[in-house]
Scaffold this active site. Structure first.
Site, PDB file in Angstrom:
ATOM      1  N   GLU A  49       0.811  -1.225   0.000  1.00 19.29           N
ATOM      2  CA  GLU A  49       0.000   0.000   0.000  1.00 19.29           C
ATOM      3  C   GLU A  49       0.841   1.270   0.000  1.00 19.29           C
ATOM      4  O   GLU A  49       0.483   2.264   0.632  1.00 19.29           O
ATOM      5  CB  GLU A  49      -1.007  -0.001   1.166  1.00 19.29           C
ATOM      6  CG  GLU A  49      -2.177  -0.947   0.938  1.00 19.29           C
ATOM      7  CD  GLU A  49      -3.391  -0.633   1.789  1.00 19.29           C
ATOM      8  OE1 GLU A  49      -3.430   0.431   2.431  1.00 19.29           O
ATOM      9  OE2 GLU A  49      -4.318  -1.466   1.802  1.00 19.29           O
ATOM     10  N   HIS A 237      -2.308  -0.780   9.916  1.00 21.39           N
ATOM     11  CA  HIS A 237      -1.922  -2.179  10.045  1.00 21.39           C
ATOM     12  C   HIS A 237      -0.721  -2.286  10.982  1.00 21.39           C
ATOM     13  O   HIS A 237      -0.044  -1.297  11.251  1.00 21.39           O
ATOM     14  CB  HIS A 237      -1.547  -2.783   8.685  1.00 21.39           C
ATOM     15  CG  HIS A 237      -2.716  -2.970   7.762  1.00 21.39           C
ATOM     16  ND1 HIS A 237      -3.462  -1.917   7.272  1.00 21.39           N
ATOM     17  CD2 HIS A 237      -3.253  -4.099   7.225  1.00 21.39           C
ATOM     18  CE1 HIS A 237      -4.412  -2.390   6.477  1.00 21.39           C
ATOM     19  NE2 HIS A 237      -4.305  -3.698   6.436  1.00 21.39           N
TER      20      HIS A 237
END
Length: 388
Positions: A49, A237
């Site tokens: 990402e 995350h």
């Protein structure tokens, strides 16, 4: 290589949540990530990402003294989001973009626009060949009603196949990334059964390596919600940090992917389960293609009727007014039809591969000595044939 040879490999992995204009405090988090990676000096840092290539370039510039080798994997409309930084020279790199990756009309999820993929790095470390893979599979938005399950299973199978076919010359195989899978999920079990890989978090011994090597996970940590140094999160995350040790293995520690009866039975079971899931996904894709095909047909009939009304006069103004939305309906339905036809073909291809592997696994199970019935003492093969 010396008999007492030991290789120590420190690995970092993080889904960075780096969506331009949407991810909160992205620039600050990228800066602090660079500081953290320089401070820790891992052998490999694998990131997901990183949607902005400028973020990658900023990290590359900052990390250059510590990580002289780096690569950004490009694909899709906004990119795969995958990149790697390495202390060691990268000998080779390549990537595979997943065939299926969600639905383009699910704009609020956005996975289709990313071009998610798996990237491969080949490193030579002290005479050993390491294949390091980084990937990001489709997100799971609703576990109870997962409309993307077939796509994620297909991605897991493509990932397993890619590793299976590219790792034959490797001494060690390392897979990192955001799999969006629980350990007991179908995609995870399929990946492990077909490749022989083990989960560093659950199984800290016997990672995949060639015979004669022993790999163990000495430490496995996460950031547990915050940067270990600044105290604020690096991402939405958690980062994973592992220390792997590679050494020569005594005969009793030799690690290899077993193909005994129990392992074949487990492989057959997960292959059959995956085949069923892909079959259901293909049926759903064909259903949508059929529905949109009917919509296209009805739209074309409506356009023909509007043309006739416009030429014949009467309600000409109404016909002209309805012309534009009717054309939009046909074009929209046509785009959805083409997408689901392509989706069905992708699922059909993966299903065919699974069916072939399943057939070969069943043949191996049937031909194995363990599966043959034993003869009773004193009886001959000919006697048993006569009875049959």
């Amino acid at each position: 290589m010396k008999p007492n040879f030991t290789l120590r490999l420190r690995v970092f992995n993080l889904n960075c949540w780096g969506i331009p204009y949407l991810s909160k405090h992205r620039a600050d988090r990228v800066k602090r990530l660079g500081d953290f990676l320089n401070m820790e000096s891992f052998d490999l840092a694998l990131l997901e990402e990183v949607w902005s290539e400028q973020d990658f370039q900023d990290l590359r510039q900052k990390l250059l003294p510590t990580y002289p080798a780096a690569h950004y994997f490009r694909s899709g409309i906004i990119g795969s989001g995958l990149c790697v930084f390495s202390k060691h020279p990268i000998q080779e790199f390549t990537q595979h973009v997943f065939t299926l990756n969600g639905y383009p009309y699910m704009i609020h999820h956005g996975d289709w626009f990313c071009g998610k993929a798996v990237g491969l790095l080949v490193l030579h470390l002290s005479g050993l060949v390491l294949n390091a893979y980084v990937t990001h599979l489709h997100a799971e938005y609703n576990r109870q009603k997962d409309v993307y399950l077939a796509h994620r299973v297909a991605q897991a199978w493509e990932l397993a196949q890619f590793i299976h076919h590219t790792s034959k010359k490797a001494d060690m195989v390392l897979l990192c990334g955001d799999l969006n899978l629980h350990p007991k999920d179908l995609g995870c079990r399929l990946l492990k059964e077909w490749t022989g890989l083990c989960d560093a978090y659950l199984e800290t011994r016997d990672f995949k390596a060639v015979s004669g090597l022993y790999i163990s996970c000495k430490t496995f940590k996460t950031t547990t919600g915050h940067d270990p140094h600044s105290g604020t999160p690096l991402s939405d995350h958690e980062a994973l940090m592992a220390t792997l040790c590679v050494r020569h293995s005594p005969p009793q520690h030799t690690s290899s992917h077993s193909h005994g009866p129990a392992e074949r039975s487990a492989l057959i079971s997960v292959l059959r389960e995956a085949w069923t899931e892909l079959d259901q996904g293909m049926a759903q894709a064909l259903w949508w293609a059929t529905i949109t095909g009917y919509v296209i047909g009805l739209g074309l009939l409506l356009l023909a009727l509007l043309c006739a009304l416009a030429v014949g006069g009467g309600i000409r103004e109404v016909a002209i007014l309805l012309w534009t939305p009717s054309v939009g309906l046909v074009l929209g339905a046509g785009a959805v039809y083409l997408f689901h036809v392509q989706e069905a073909k992708g699922l059909c291809r993966a299903r065919a591969e699974l069916q072939h592997v399943l057939g070969r696994a069943r043949e191996a199970q049937d031909l194995s000595p363990e599966s043959q019935p034993a003869l009773q003492p004193g009886r001959q093969e000919g006697d048993r044939a006569e009875e049959q």
